[in-house]
Every structure is written in C-alpha cells, then in structure tokens.
Design a protein around this motif. Sequence first.
Motif, PDB file in Angstrom:
ATOM      1  N   THR B  59       0.788  -1.241   0.000  1.00  0.00           N
ATOM      2  CA  THR B  59       0.000   0.000   0.000  1.00  0.00           C
ATOM      3  C   THR B  59       0.813   1.279   0.000  1.00  0.00           C
ATOM      4  OG1 THR B  59      -0.792  -1.123   1.943  1.00  0.00           O
ATOM      5  CG2 THR B  59      -2.329   0.298   0.847  1.00  0.00           C
ATOM      6  N   GLY B 171      -6.633   3.276   8.861  1.00  0.00           N
ATOM      7  CA  GLY B 171      -5.520   2.343   8.812  1.00  0.00           C
ATOM      8  C   GLY B 171      -5.920   0.901   9.031  1.00  0.00           C
ATOM      9  N   PRO B 181      -7.086   0.756   3.499  1.00  0.00           N
ATOM     10  CA  PRO B 181      -5.923   1.254   2.748  1.00  0.00           C
ATOM     11  C   PRO B 181      -5.897   0.726   1.310  1.00  0.00           C
ATOM     12  CG  PRO B 181      -5.228   0.532   4.906  1.00  0.00           C
ATOM     13  CD  PRO B 181      -6.672   0.150   4.777  1.00  0.00           C
ATOM     14  N   ILE B 243      -2.282   7.425   5.839  1.00  0.00           N
ATOM     15  CA  ILE B 243      -2.503   5.996   6.106  1.00  0.00           C
ATOM     16  C   ILE B 243      -1.441   5.461   7.066  1.00  0.00           C
ATOM     17  CG2 ILE B 243      -2.563   3.702   5.056  1.00  0.00           C
ATOM     18  CD1 ILE B 243      -3.762   4.913   2.609  1.00  0.00           C
ATOM     19  N   THR B 247      -2.189   3.932  10.799  1.00  0.00           N
ATOM     20  CA  THR B 247      -1.869   2.525  11.042  1.00  0.00           C
ATOM     21  C   THR B 247      -1.057   2.368  12.320  1.00  0.00           C
ATOM     22  OG1 THR B 247      -1.719   2.311   8.661  1.00  0.00           O
ATOM     23  CG2 THR B 247      -1.021   0.423   9.938  1.00  0.00           C
TER      24      THR B 247
END
Lengths: 340, 332
Positions: B59, B171, B181, B243, B247
């Motif tokens: 990602t 996330g 994501p 993102i 996360t």
Amino acid sequence: MSADIDTLSDFSSGNDGARRFARWLAGFALHGGSILAFAALLIFFSITAPFFFTLGNIGNVLGQSAILGVLAIGLTIVIIGGGANVVKGGIDLSLAANLGLSAAVYATLVSTGHGDGVAIAGALLTGGLIGLVNAIAIVIFGIVPLLATLAVMNVVAGLELVLTQNTVVSAASDFLSVLSNYGPFDIPVLAYVLIIFTIIAAGIVQYTPLGLRLYAVGAFPEAARAAGLPVKRIVASSYIASGLCGGLSGILSVSYLSGSTTGAGEMLLPVVVTALLSVVFSRRLVPTIGGTLLSTLLVGFLTNGFQLLNISSTLVSGIQGILILLVVAATSLQRGKGVA
Amino acid sequence: MSVFANPDRRLFTPQFIGQVLLRYAVIAALAGVFAFFSFATTTFLTSANLTSILVNNFTLLAIVAVAMTFAVSAGGIDLSVGTSVDFASFAFVSLVLAGYPVGLAILAALVSGALVGLFNALLISGVGITPFLATLGTLFIGRSSQQLLTNGGNPVYLPQTGISPLFLFIGHGHILGIPVPLIIVGLLIVITSIVLLRTRFGRAILAIGVQQSVARYSGLRVPGHIGLVYVISGFIAAIAGIILTSTVSVYIPNSGGAFMLNAIGATFIGTTLSREGRPNIPGTMLGVLLLSIVANGLLLTGLSFYWQQVGTGLLIFIVLAASFLNRRGRGD
C-alpha cells in the motif's frame, strides 16, 4: 541536441532588460560572490568564535573534511565524465555505501590479524570492484547511471550489513594510528592526505590529455565519439576511479573512527551536495577538482563554525539545503535557462 | 527481429523466447519470484500472507510510487516525496492530538503535502532549478525543519485511548471485507491512470516528459504544467502519510525518506513494461508488487535481514539489466 533549441529560445524570448540584469547579477554573484561569500563566512566566524581562525582549528576542519572530500572528488570525476544532467548524466549513488563496505573490509581484515598492506589492498580492491560493477552496468548493459548505482548501492549496503552484522568492527594498527595522528605544525595527517590527494586528482583531471578527454566526453559524447575518443572506456574508467575514491575514503574513515561505521549511508546526500556545489567555484561553471575541495571546505567550515557558536547541528542540513538552492538558482538564472 | 522474419518459421526458438523474456522482464521476474517463494516456503502461498503482502508491503510504497510516477512522467524526479509523507503525517498527528475533528486533520495533512509540492513547483517552474536539485534542497530543508519542530527528532505518539474511531478506521478498517488502505490505493490507481492517459492534462504531461522543447513549441504552457505535477506529487504522497500515521498511531520524524529510493526503483522498473521506456502507472504497480513480494518472501525464507537487502538489490539490478539490454537491442 536540446542545447541549441534552448539558445534559440533565448533569442526569441530576449524581450526585456530585467531578465538580462538578473542574469548579469547572478553571474556576478556566482563568479566573484561565491569566493566573497566564503571569505565573509570565514571572517564572520573568526570574529564571533574566538577559536575559529587558529591553525589548529583550520587543520581540524581539513582533517574532518578528508573523508567527505575524497568521496566528493570521486563523484566530481563521474559528473565531469557523464555530463551535468543528473538523471541521465553521470552520478554515483553507491559512493557512501562503498565507503561503508570498504571500511568494513579494512576493519575486518585488520581485526582478524592481517597486515596493513593486505587490508589496504582489500579496501581499495573492494572500492575498485564496486566501481567496475557500476561501469559494466552503465557502459555494457546501458542502465541509466542513477538507477544502476542505486541498485548497486542497495547491494553494497546489504553486503556491508552481512559482513559486520550491523555492528562496529573496531580496528587498530600502526598505519591507522599514523593516519589518525597529528603531522607537522600540529595539523592532522588526514588534512595532509586530503590536500595531497586533491593535488594528484586535480593534476590528472585538470592538466593531462586524459582529463581533457574526460571533459570532452561529458560535455558532448557524440562529438567526442566522432573525434575518435573511446567514449565507453573513458566513462567506465570514471566510475572505476570513483569506486577507488570510495575505497580510499573507507580507509580514512577507519582511521578516523578507529573502526568501521554503520551509518555510512548518511554520507550520500552531503557528498552529492558537495560535488554539485563545486561548479560555483569555477569561472565557467563546470565541475572541477579544485572547486570540489573548496566546497568541501565550505561545508566543513560551516559545520565547524556552527559547532563553535553552539548552534544546533539540526540546522546544518537545512542550511545545506538552502545553499544548494541558492547556488543552483543563481546558476540557472545565469545560464538563462527556463525550466530545465 | 520480428517473429515473421524468423527463417525457421518456428515460433519458439531460443532467441524468440529470450526476447520475450527480456521484453517482459518485470512480469517474468514477478512470476519467477512468486513461483520460487511458493515452493521455497510453506507459508508464502496462503491467503493470509498474500493479504499481508498487499496491506503491509504494497500500500504505502504504491502510493508514494504513484506520486513519483507523475514527476518522472513529466521528465523530472521528486526526491522529496518522503518529505511530503512526513509533513502530512506531522500535520495529521498534531491536529488530532489537539482535538480537532479527523476530517479537518486529513484536509490539513493533504494541504501540507501539497505545500511541499508547491515549494518544489516554485523552485522548478518559477526559478528554473532542475527537479533533482530542487527536490534535493527541499529534502534537506524538510529534514532540518522536522527536527526543529520536534525538539531534535522526538516521535509524537497518540494516546492509546480516546482517539476518534474514524482515525483508526483509515488504517485498520474494512469495507465489505476489504481493508480500507487497499481501497484507497485502488481508487488512486484508477483515478491517476485515467488522469494520465485520458485527460488533456495527462497527455500534456506525457508530451512534456518525452520532449520538453517540442511541447513548448506546440504551445503548451510547460512551466505551469510541470509545477502542477509537483503539487500533485506532494498531494498524493500526503495520502501515504495519512494511512501510515493512522496505522501506527505515531509520527516519527524523517521516516518517509525510506520510501524514496524504492519508489524510484519501482517507477523505473515499470518503465521497462512500456515499449518506449516511458513511466506508466501499471508498470509502476508491477514494480511495487515485485519489491513487496521479494521483501515478504525473503522474510519468510528466514534469511538474515541483511541478506534480504542484498537479494532485493541484486534482483532490481538484474531486472534493470535485462530490460535495458533489451531496449538497447531494439536500437532505442
């Protein structure tokens, strides 16, 4: 090929005096200004930091700059032979990783009981081999230098980790203690090494037919080929020379740090900046070995002056960044190019 | 050179197979690597692991590589993509920490990334500095200013409790069983592919990337287009910053730089897929996929972390060598 089109556009857009004035100003600032700025910087630090303008301190700066200087000279040779276009032209991103691996090889050989001669040969051979791989990738496989040396950089950095297991291999030997000691006038031996190496490199690049051919190949490869120069061989040797500089700087770094270093990759950007800044110190705005020495010292004195003034070292990288932008902005204004 | 010129009239001569392998070096490498790890490890070919490759490895690099592809398409390069990631991450964490709504924080993060791009744009299109040097300067200045902003480089942590669920959703959330994501990346790939291939703006960028002077003489406003490319690049990289932050719930100064070299690698590996050697989004994605699979697979083989780096570097080297050899063989 695109150069003549750019000149054409200069004529067609030669509309106003403002642009010409900007170019004149930039040219003035670059030619006289860079030396003046350097001098002003030295004077400023001498007044504000009492220890700055002493022989001992200047010697220390020279000694601390030796590793950066040797690497930057290697990169300068590649840039001269490859042309100034950074993406398609000459660049060697593997230099900092090369320093790391060569230093690791040297330190490992010394610490496993080999003599200095073997260790020196090992480090230089490592650097030379890395240069050879770059040369093969670029000249034979035809990979763009930016990418070829990027891939080689990854491999070399990995090999260094494999060899040292990401630890510092400490090393001590007679040769190393000579290198890390002080020479005549209480100036570090490394400072002498830097100056002697610069003189040798400048002698070859600036004053021999070989050096002239290197410039010719970098400036206009088609013309150089038409003139019968062995373009490929010259480009290949520039990468091997740069690799050898990496090996040499590895040896210097082992003596300076009494062992290998795990953070060699951090050197990459300062090396690139130093080599690119060298153009400012030449009248025709081309990279030269002497110019690289001056820009190495400029970076060295800046860092040193800030340390003496107790200015946070976090600012140094920002100031280097602004420095590049100022220099390159002035250069591109002076050349009168638009978006390059 | 072509199949029809083959005097034997046999299709699958060794030379022909060699040519095809070279032409599609990336795909061949992908298939080879995939097959190798499927046999070499028992854990590689499981749906859990394949999902993990996409979510954990693919990602973020994919997003940054899309940003890089824009800059390289326009004939430049963006070394400061990591700076955009970092600035977006910093703005995001700071605003969330100060209690602002997550939506506003996202907006601020995107704007921060785009501002880094705008700075590049001014340097490149306004002052006329070459992209490599301009973005290198931005990278240095960004590094210093992040250390200044964080008292010398201290990470900014978010508290474990009391964070808006929307923040964690970016996330960690799922829509219809698909990780958020991945959905964001998928949308980004589709949108950017359409922009580059099907819009007037995208074609202008590609034209500028091929031959800038010709584009200028055909009446394109080259500086404006190029400037916009760097703003877009910064904006897209900011998505990766958002993102990443949601996360791991932390902003670590100067951590985005790690993506830069891999993004360049993926973009240029991707150029080998195009006949003309031009950057393209699908190629870049294959490059990212290749790097992700290798990173994941080498980890599973239990090889030391240090050998993994050597392996990845060697593989990139071989793919590049194969594709450039092939391009040279075709006389480009």
